[in-house]
Design a protein around this motif. Structure first.
Motif, PDB file in Angstrom:
ATOM      1  N   GLY A 183      -8.905  -3.024 -29.719  1.00  0.00           N
ATOM      2  CA  GLY A 183      -9.140  -3.147 -28.284  1.00  0.00           C
ATOM      3  C   GLY A 183     -10.490  -2.593 -27.859  1.00  0.00           C
ATOM      4  O   GLY A 183     -11.166  -3.161 -26.999  1.00  0.00           O
ATOM      5  N   ARG A 184     -10.896  -1.456 -28.443  1.00  0.00           N
ATOM      6  CA  ARG A 184     -12.164  -0.857 -28.054  1.00  0.00           C
ATOM      7  C   ARG A 184     -13.333  -1.767 -28.407  1.00  0.00           C
ATOM      8  O   ARG A 184     -14.307  -1.876 -27.641  1.00  0.00           O
ATOM      9  CB  ARG A 184     -12.333   0.505 -28.724  1.00  0.00           C
ATOM     10  CG  ARG A 184     -11.326   1.547 -28.227  1.00  0.00           C
ATOM     11  CD  ARG A 184     -11.675   2.911 -28.784  1.00  0.00           C
ATOM     12  NE  ARG A 184     -12.960   3.371 -28.311  1.00  0.00           N
ATOM     13  CZ  ARG A 184     -13.158   3.957 -27.138  1.00  0.00           C
ATOM     14  NH1 ARG A 184     -12.146   4.145 -26.319  1.00  0.00           N
ATOM     15  NH2 ARG A 184     -14.376   4.361 -26.785  1.00  0.00           N
ATOM     16  N   ALA A 185     -13.234  -2.435 -29.578  1.00  0.00           N
ATOM     17  CA  ALA A 185     -14.295  -3.363 -29.968  1.00  0.00           C
ATOM     18  C   ALA A 185     -14.370  -4.527 -28.989  1.00  0.00           C
ATOM     19  O   ALA A 185     -15.458  -4.998 -28.633  1.00  0.00           O
ATOM     20  CB  ALA A 185     -14.060  -3.868 -31.385  1.00  0.00           C
ATOM     21  N   VAL A 186     -13.208  -4.977 -28.572  1.00  0.00           N
ATOM     22  CA  VAL A 186     -13.181  -6.073 -27.610  1.00  0.00           C
ATOM     23  C   VAL A 186     -13.813  -5.636 -26.292  1.00  0.00           C
ATOM     24  O   VAL A 186     -14.579  -6.377 -25.672  1.00  0.00           O
ATOM     25  CB  VAL A 186     -11.735  -6.543 -27.387  1.00  0.00           C
ATOM     26  CG1 VAL A 186     -11.679  -7.571 -26.267  1.00  0.00           C
ATOM     27  CG2 VAL A 186     -11.177  -7.147 -28.659  1.00  0.00           C
ATOM     28  N   GLU A 187     -13.505  -4.408 -25.867  1.00  0.00           N
ATOM     29  CA  GLU A 187     -14.109  -3.894 -24.640  1.00  0.00           C
ATOM     30  C   GLU A 187     -15.623  -3.857 -24.760  1.00  0.00           C
ATOM     31  O   GLU A 187     -16.346  -4.248 -23.835  1.00  0.00           O
ATOM     32  CB  GLU A 187     -13.574  -2.489 -24.350  1.00  0.00           C
ATOM     33  CG  GLU A 187     -12.107  -2.443 -23.959  1.00  0.00           C
ATOM     34  CD  GLU A 187     -11.617  -1.018 -23.815  1.00  0.00           C
ATOM     35  OE1 GLU A 187     -12.467  -0.113 -23.685  1.00  0.00           O
ATOM     36  OE2 GLU A 187     -10.402  -0.790 -23.851  1.00  0.00           O
ATOM     37  N   GLU A 188     -16.088  -3.360 -25.904  1.00  0.00           N
ATOM     38  CA  GLU A 188     -17.533  -3.293 -26.109  1.00  0.00           C
ATOM     39  C   GLU A 188     -18.147  -4.675 -26.039  1.00  0.00           C
ATOM     40  O   GLU A 188     -19.195  -4.888 -25.424  1.00  0.00           O
ATOM     41  CB  GLU A 188     -17.826  -2.654 -27.463  1.00  0.00           C
ATOM     42  CG  GLU A 188     -17.527  -1.181 -27.559  1.00  0.00           C
ATOM     43  CD  GLU A 188     -18.528  -0.350 -26.775  1.00  0.00           C
ATOM     44  OE1 GLU A 188     -19.591  -0.877 -26.408  1.00  0.00           O
ATOM     45  OE2 GLU A 188     -18.212   0.830 -26.494  1.00  0.00           O
ATOM     46  N   TRP A 189     -17.484  -5.620 -26.720  1.00  0.00           N
ATOM     47  CA  TRP A 189     -18.012  -6.987 -26.733  1.00  0.00           C
ATOM     48  C   TRP A 189     -18.032  -7.588 -25.331  1.00  0.00           C
ATOM     49  O   TRP A 189     -19.032  -8.182 -24.908  1.00  0.00           O
ATOM     50  CB  TRP A 189     -17.161  -7.836 -27.668  1.00  0.00           C
ATOM     51  CG  TRP A 189     -17.442  -9.314 -27.504  1.00  0.00           C
ATOM     52  CD1 TRP A 189     -18.542  -9.995 -27.898  1.00  0.00           C
ATOM     53  CD2 TRP A 189     -16.584 -10.263 -26.844  1.00  0.00           C
ATOM     54  NE1 TRP A 189     -18.454 -11.318 -27.539  1.00  0.00           N
ATOM     55  CE2 TRP A 189     -17.255 -11.519 -26.894  1.00  0.00           C
ATOM     56  CE3 TRP A 189     -15.340 -10.181 -26.251  1.00  0.00           C
ATOM     57  CZ2 TRP A 189     -16.688 -12.667 -26.357  1.00  0.00           C
ATOM     58  CZ3 TRP A 189     -14.782 -11.335 -25.732  1.00  0.00           C
ATOM     59  CH2 TRP A 189     -15.468 -12.557 -25.779  1.00  0.00           C
ATOM     60  N   LEU A 190     -16.948  -7.438 -24.616  1.00  0.00           N
ATOM     61  CA  LEU A 190     -16.874  -7.998 -23.270  1.00  0.00           C
ATOM     62  C   LEU A 190     -17.928  -7.379 -22.344  1.00  0.00           C
ATOM     63  O   LEU A 190     -18.633  -8.089 -21.625  1.00  0.00           O
ATOM     64  CB  LEU A 190     -15.481  -7.778 -22.682  1.00  0.00           C
ATOM     65  CG  LEU A 190     -14.481  -8.930 -22.803  1.00  0.00           C
ATOM     66  CD1 LEU A 190     -13.149  -8.530 -22.230  1.00  0.00           C
ATOM     67  CD2 LEU A 190     -15.000 -10.184 -22.137  1.00  0.00           C
ATOM     68  N   CYS A 191     -18.041  -6.060 -22.391  1.00  0.00           N
ATOM     69  CA  CYS A 191     -18.983  -5.390 -21.496  1.00  0.00           C
ATOM     70  C   CYS A 191     -20.425  -5.768 -21.823  1.00  0.00           C
ATOM     71  O   CYS A 191     -21.222  -6.048 -20.917  1.00  0.00           O
ATOM     72  CB  CYS A 191     -18.793  -3.873 -21.588  1.00  0.00           C
ATOM     73  SG  CYS A 191     -17.260  -3.307 -20.841  1.00  0.00           S
TER      74      CYS A 191
END
Length: 1418
Positions: A183-191
């Motif tokens: 999830g954290r990687a996805v957050e980083e990618w999205l942001c």
């Protein structure tokens, strides 16, 4: 390319159709061959792009057409391959789709395009997604495996590709996010992708459009999942997604907030990217896609996060720095975010949320206070709500003695006040209102008082000078017994000011205690004080009181700072300007030391010499740059106003304009706020003078307003223009130092140049007036100077009354202008505030404008006279007012017919009364009137007889009472005459036979003021009455009535009016003026025409005069030489008969008196003796040579007691008149000698005369006729005349006249009372001191009585002489003389104890016998 590839395959298949058919026997054989071919050259990912549509083999004639489906080929290939690999077909399809997506995304040639696809990529992806959709329809595609494969990509897909997957229904963003393992990687990618998307949005318009679509759709997903209210009962489809969406929104918000504190350091493109992200907070993008509760939750959460973000600043930092956090100084990112958030809430909800955050969180004070500024600037309803919040905080603070609530209240109050008085009350006002009286929160107990001062003391180390000055200059209310607590705080505050190098002693004369700027040094403040003092001096031509007080009580500041600032060397102008005149006035008042003045003059000469030596040196003008900025911002405002969709940006733009305006005005913008707030604005309407710099700024603002109004009205009517113009005017009023210049400019435009203004100017100024009245609470009282020739020399006015005074209608041109202006103003009002009630409208428009329309429209339009029906659909189209061809008469008539306008006229405040109509009509110049004489007469007839006479008094009419209407007319003429020269009043026609009664009623209705003011008003009013009566037809003074079978003349009302009022303006004391006397006799002769026996009627009236109004006969005696030929001629012309008996008797008396004095004939006594005495006295005064009076008196017969006493009375009246009316031609010395001669004659004949000096109630009734003829003023001054006769008192008088002592004491007491009361004895100089503007002591035709008018210049000398006489006379009086003096003893002892003691002593019988020697006074 996908499209090209697909077409090639179709052509290939179509072109080979015949060969397929001839080579293969069936379709199945063909399919097997194709699969075999594809199997040997297999690339499934490319196949997903290459195959598209269907192929239709060509046939001959009626041969059957067969279709070859591309989907079936792909499915067959996928199934064949899946079976070989041993995996499901759907999984294989998903894996190959992801592979192709990865290839498409990696084909980008520029890393800057990372978040968006290029055109080729979009086309390839579009083909792929169509194929995947087909596979989904055939159930050979796995979404779950597709999502998992997405996250296994080496480089995660481009954000736009994910958006296409979401948009086309391949896999939603939520489903994709839920499938992620990290999830954290996805957050980083999205942001990171969203940040890049925002930056990419600043590229081409196409990129911005694509980025906007992507952001909008993703924002909807984020809100749907990240802020889903649990109470909706919806099953949570995802477990990871809410957290990811919430986290992404939070991180993006942090990205923006991180830049707020370092806006100046950030790259411009980065700031633009962040502004693009703020589109997420546009409520419009969510519409019905997001539940309202979710939207509210998101916005509320965001506001909380902003307010609590990084709460590192301490309260002390906030106290010191909050001035830098005003709306215009706050980071534009933050204000834009606030404004978007506030769209979702009402002002009340926003402030409630702010309050909740303050109560439950540690806050970022910079963000909280900038939020307060944004709210008060952008939300018109915020001011009262913040006042309620501040009150709530103070109540809680004093209930619990909570410092946190106190500091919160102070910070919010100061922050709101920073935005100016247009949006919130100044801090000084708030502090005074909160703590300035005994009912304030701290007044309940000593503990509360100590709590307040402990709090203020804790603030002191962090305070800036302006707030400390407010606390010192407007300290909290403190009971006397706790005064030490306040003094301790003031000492502490002054110490802090000293640390800041700001001395309270160096405070300026007009320093703004509510200013948000840093305290200026004394030099700068002194310059501001000089400018303000010059402004006041220019308006009043007097040295300001503050300057005089400073020269006495604040000498160090005055000499060290103020005078050096005033006497700065300069090149003196040839014609003295305001500064030179001010300096000269100070010099004459000894307020400038001679050496300092000499130094100043020498320095000015040196400056002039230097200028002559170097004329080419020109100082650069730095004021143009701020002015250009102001023009640019005003132009930007016009763009926003004309576009209704951009109205929400107007408050922020107006705040920017306000800041630019402050820069243009420099220190003048706020230097005098406190002074103007607490003082009236002085405006010279007669000759307004403006500083060039101020005039240019005012013209710029007025031009901008007019242009904005016309431009906005081109697109929308006023009621759909929003509050833009209202906010603009409030902003202008917030710059209070500009208000005098604004009002002065309006004077020039409307009062002086009105008729020359064009329609656009009139429309703009009329609308500006409405909004100015709307902002009336921001405008102090106006002290308007209309010049000495105007109806009102100086008057304190409200802004509504000020507008009324500017709209003066006297000529055809001014009538046209006033009609156009009032029509435009009221039309704008009714259109702009169409939803307002009549009560609300009353507060927005000066009532005088509506009243003037009631006067103008019927005057100009016959159609408007008598309109009773209302046309509901006759609404005036606002845009038509801008049409040059529209006749102003038609426009005003159109407004007149409006139902709403007619409803407005029913309001009491807007009803034009008969009196107001008369005053307006009196102001018109007949020779310059738009109406001809006959048209004007028709209008008057309609207005009086058809409109006001029958109208009820409740609506300003006369209830059908003609007598009441006549009374109103006379009352108006008198009022108008007091303001202007009476002018044409002498030409008035007869209006009522009871004029004198109306005049008396007016005098009785007078509200009492000071004694002197009341006396002066009454005298002036009576003079006007006299002029009115003389101007009326003479017969109106006499009433004819039937008595039995006879017609008689009734003068009872006129006689009463003369006895009670008119005689008191007589300068001779016993006679009326010639004008009113001749007018009465002319009227008497004319009225006698209605009598059957004219001579008898005249005789009856004159006989009645002898007892009821003798002053009329005395007046005839005084003026007989002029009156006789007039009456004889009139009687002869009317009747041709001998004079009536009574008139003939007057002729005979005059002849007898002349014969007695000239030829020594016997003086016959016929008729009342006082008539004969009057003729003898007047003849002596008119023609007798000096020295012959005594001989004439000796020749009088023996039975002449009443004649001689009457002569004494008339001589005393002249004696008094000689001093109170010296210009009437009566000589004092001559009158005194004549009186003494008469007195000697009385003494020689032993005739008793002292009772003449007593009133009819106290003395003899036989002198009541004489006393009734004397004016009140002359009667009151009889004591002065009495003691002027002391040289003629005979030594036997005391023993012969036992009543003499009583009379002398009574008159002495009256004399003392005249002096003690003072108000009845004003010195002539007092007229000038009180500013009554009298050119001389007799400006009203007579003097007021004063003891200084007797030969002794000092009233005390008169009293001393009378006192000496009494002290010498009392011991010589016989015991009988003290018989009735006991009645006067108490008053005498009170006023003069020594005389009272002597009276008490000698009133004893034994004491009276002790003295027998002769009186030394004789």
């Amino acid at each position: 390319m996908a499209g090209a590839g697909g077409g090639a395959l179709r052509e290939l298949l179509a072109g080979r159709a015949r060969k397929w058919k001839s080579t293969f026997g069936s379709t199945a054989e063909l399919r097997a061959a194709v699969l075999s071919l594809l199997d040997r050259h297999q690339n499934l990912s490319d196949l997903l792009l290459e195959v598209e549509g269907s192929v239709k083999p060509a046939g001959e004639g009626g041969r059957e057409h067969q279709e070859l489906s591309s989907e079936s080929f792909i499915v067959s290939v996928l199934q064949e391959q899946a079976s070989r690999l041993g995996v499901p077909t759907a999984v294989l399809a998903a894996k190959n789709a992801v592979t192709k997506i990865e290839q498409i995304c990696q084909s980008s040639v520029s890393p800057s395009q990372a978040p968006l696809l290029n055109l080729d990529q979009r086309e390839s992806l579009s083909c792929l997604l169509r194929t995947v959709k087909d596979l989904l329809e055939n159930n050979v595609f796995s979404r779950s495996h597709f999502c998992q494969e997405i996250w296994k990509m080496k480089d995660l897909p481009v954000l736009e590709a994910v958006w296409h997957l979401h948009r086309n229904g391949i896999t939603g963003l939520g489903e994709l996010l839920e499938s992620s393992a990290d999830g954290r990687a996805v957050e980083e990618w999205l942001c990171s992708s969203l940040c890049a998307l925002c930056e990419r949005a600043e590229g081409s318009p196409q990129d911005a459009e694509h980025a906007g679509r992507v952001l909008s759709d993703f924002a909807i997903v984020f809100l749907q999942n990240g802020f889903q209210p649990s109470e909706l009962g919806r099953k949570l489809e995802f477990k990871k997604v809410p957290h990811i969406c919430h986290a992404v929104l939070q991180r993006m918000l942090t990205w923006v907030l991180d830049a707020v504190g370092k806006e100046k350091e950030e790259d411009v493109s980065t700031l633009q990217a962040m502004r693009f992200w703020l589109n997420v907070f546009d409520v419009s993008i969510y519409k019905s896609a997001v539940h309202p509760d979710s939207l509210q939750q998101f916005f509320r959460h965001t506001l909380t996060e902003v307010l609590t973000y990084n709460p590192l600043l301490k309260v002390s930092d906030a106290i010191h720095k909050q001035r830098e956090w005003s709306f215009t100084r706050t980071c534009s990112l933050l204000t834009a975010l606030y404004r978007k958030l506030f769209v979702a809430f009402s002002a009340k909800e926003s402030i409630c949320q702010l309050q909740r955050v303050l109560e439950t969180h540690e806050v970022n004070w910079q963000h909280v206070l900038s939020c307060v500024s944004t709210l008060v600037v952008c939300q018109a309803e915020a001011e009262p709500l913040f006042k309620d919040l501040l009150s709530h905080l103070l109540i809680k603070a004093f209930e619990n003695y909570d410092m946190e609530n106190m500091i919160t209240a102070f910070l919010i109050a100061r922050q709101a006040a920073l935005e100016g008085p247009a949006v919130f009350m100044p801090y000084s006002e708030w502090f005074k209102a909160s703590f300035g009286n005994a009912s304030s929160h701290h007044g309940s107990s000593k503990k509360a008082l100590v709590f307040l001062f402990e709090f203020l003391s804790e603030l002191v180390p962090f305070e800036v000078a302006p707030y400390l000055k407010v606390h010192i200059m407007y300290p909290p209310f403190v009971p006397t017994k706790h005064r030490s607590v306040l003094l301790e705080y003031i000492t502490l505050a002054k110490t802090r000011l000293a640390d800041l190098k700001v001395a309270i002693e160096d405070m300026g004369l007009y320093e703004d205690l509510s200013s948000t700027h840093d305290s200026v040094q004394p030099q700068g403040q002194a310059l501001r004080d000089v400018e303000k003092a010059l402004q006041i001096f220019e308006n009043t031509r007097k040295i300001p009181t503050s300057v005089i007080e400073a020269s006495i009580f604040r000498r160090p500041y005055y000499t060290s700072w103020f005078l050096p600032a005033l006497l700065r060397p300069r090149v003196l102008p040839k014609a003295p300007d305001t500064r030179m005149a001010f300096i000269d006035s100070l010099k004459r008042a000894d307020k400038i030391p001679s050496n300092l003045y000499s130094t100043y003059i020498q320095a000015c000469r040196a400056r002039k010499e230097k200028m002559l030596q170097d004329e080419s040196k020109v100082e650069p003008n730095h004021s143009k740059e701020p002015a250009e900025q102001l023009k640019a911002e005003l132009a930007a405002l016009r763009v926003l106003i004309v576009d209704q969709a951009k109205h929400e940006d107007v408050p922020a733009q107006i705040a920017v304009i306000s800041d630019r305006l402050s820069n243009v005005l420099g220190h003048n913008s706020d230097e005098n706020e406190a002074a103007i707030l607490n003082s009236r604005i002085q405006v010279n309407v007669f000759d307004p003078q403006l500083e060039p710099c101020h005039q240019s700024v005012v013209d710029l603002l007025l031009t901008s307003f007019c242009q904005n109004l016309i431009a906005a009205s081109y697109f929308n009517p006023p009621d759909r223009q929003g509050p833009c113009l209202s906010l603009f005017v409030k902003m202008i009023c917030g710059h209070r130092s500009l208000i005098p210049a604004l009002l002065g400019r309006l004077c020039q435009l409307i009062y002086h140049q009105g008729p020359s203004l064009n329609d656009a100017h009139i429309l703009g100024l009329a609308a500006f007036m409405i909004h100015l009245c709307e902002s009336r609470s921001l405008i102090p009282e106006i002290e308007a100077d209309f010049g000495i020739s105007q109806p009102v020399a100086e008057k304190v006015l409200s802004i509504s009354e000020f507008w009324s005074c500017l709209l003066v209608c006297r000529t055809e041109e001014s009538l046209s202008f006033c009609t156009r202006f009032c029509t435009a103003a009221v039309s704008y009002l009714l259109c702009k505030f169409s939803s307002f009630s009549c009560d609300d409208l009353c507060a927005l428009v000066p009532p005088s404008l509506v009243k003037k329309l009631q006067y103008f429209v019927p005057r100009l339009s016959l159609e408007a006279r008598g309109i009773t029906s209302k046309e509901d659909k006759a609404d005036l189209v606002w845009s038509s007012l801008t049409c040059p061809s529209l006749n102003y008469r038609r426009a005003s008539l159109c407004l007149w017919k409006q139902a709403r306008f007619q409803e407005l006229l029913k309001e009491k405040a807007f009803q034009l009364s008969f009196r107001e109509w008369l005053l307006l009509e009196l102001e018109m110049y007949p020779e310059k009137d738009v109406l001809s004489a006959s048209e004007r007469q028709d209008f008057h007839y309609w207005a009086i007889y058809q409109w006001y006479l029958p109208a009820p008094s409740a609506s300003g009419g006369c209830d059908g009472d003609l007598e009441k209407a006549c009374g109103v007319i006379i009352d108006c003429i008198l009022d108008f005459s007091q303001r202007l020269d009476l002018g044409s009043c002498g030409q008035l026609k007869s209006v009522s036979p009871d004029i004198h009664c109306k005049l008396q009623e007016r005098l009785k209705d007078r509200h009492r003021g000071s004694a002197l003011g009341e006396q002066l008003w009454r005298q002036q009013e009576l003079l006007l009455h006299r002029r009115i009566l003389v101007g009326l037809p003479a017969s109106t003074l006499i009433v004819t009535c039937r008595k039995g079978k006879k017609t008689v003349l009734d003068c009872e009302d006129f006689f009463h009016y003369v006895n009670s009022e008119l005689k008191n303006i007589s300068s001779r004391g016993y006679a009326l003026s010639y004008g009113i006397t001749a007018h009465f006799f002319r009227g008497l002769l004319n009225a006698s025409l209605d009598c059957e026996e004219s001579a008898e009627g005249v005789n009856d009236v004159l006989t009645t005069c002898q007892t009821k109004c003798p002053i009329v006969l005395f007046s005839a005696v005084l003026w007989w030489p002029r009156l006789e030929p007039l009456l004889c001629s009139q009687w002869k012309r009317l009747f041709g008969a001998p004079l009536p008996e009574e008139l003939e008797r007057l002729r005979e008396c005059q002849s007898s008196a002349m014969g007695f004095l000239s030829s020594g004939r016997v003086f016959p006594l016929s008729g009342p003796p006082w008539i004969s005495a009057a003729f003898l006295h007047c003849t002596v005064q008119q023609q007798s040579p000096r020295g012959r009076e005594r001989n004439a008196l000796k020749r009088l017969g023996t039975d002449t007691e009443q004649l001689l006493v009457s002569l004494l009375f008339f001589s005393l009246m002249d004696l008094i008149s000689a001093k109170i009316a010296p210009k009437e031609g009566v000589d004092f010395q001559t009158s005194l000698e004549w009186a003494l001669e008469i007195l000697q004659c009385l003494e020689e004949r032993g005739i008793s005369w002292p009772l003449l000096f007593l009133s009819a109630e106290e003395g003899s009734r036989k002198y009541s006729v004489l006393h009734s003829a004397a004016s009140d003023r002359h009667s009151r001054l009889l004591p002065v005349a009495f003691y002027s006769l002391t040289p003629g008192f005979h030594h036997k008088l005391l023993t012969r006249e036992h009543v003499f002592l009583y009379v002398a004491l009574n008159l002495y007491i009256q004399l003392l009372q005249l002096f003690v009361e003072g108000k009845d004895l004003p010195q002539p100089e007092q007229f000038r001191r009180q500013g009554l503007g009298l050119e001389s002591d007799t400006a009203l035709g007579y003097d007021l009585p004063c003891l200084c008018c007797v030969p002794q210049a000092d009233p005390l000398e008169v009293i001393s002489a009378a006192r000496r006489f009494l002290l010498g006379a009392i011991p010589r009086c016989p015991a009988k003389s003290f018989g009735n003096v006991g009645l006067l003893l108490e008053a005498c002892e009170k006023l003069d104890p020594e005389v009272g003691a002597a009276l008490q002593h000698f009133s004893q019988p034994a004491a009276a016998m002790e003295v027998d020697e002769e009186l030394f006074l004789f």
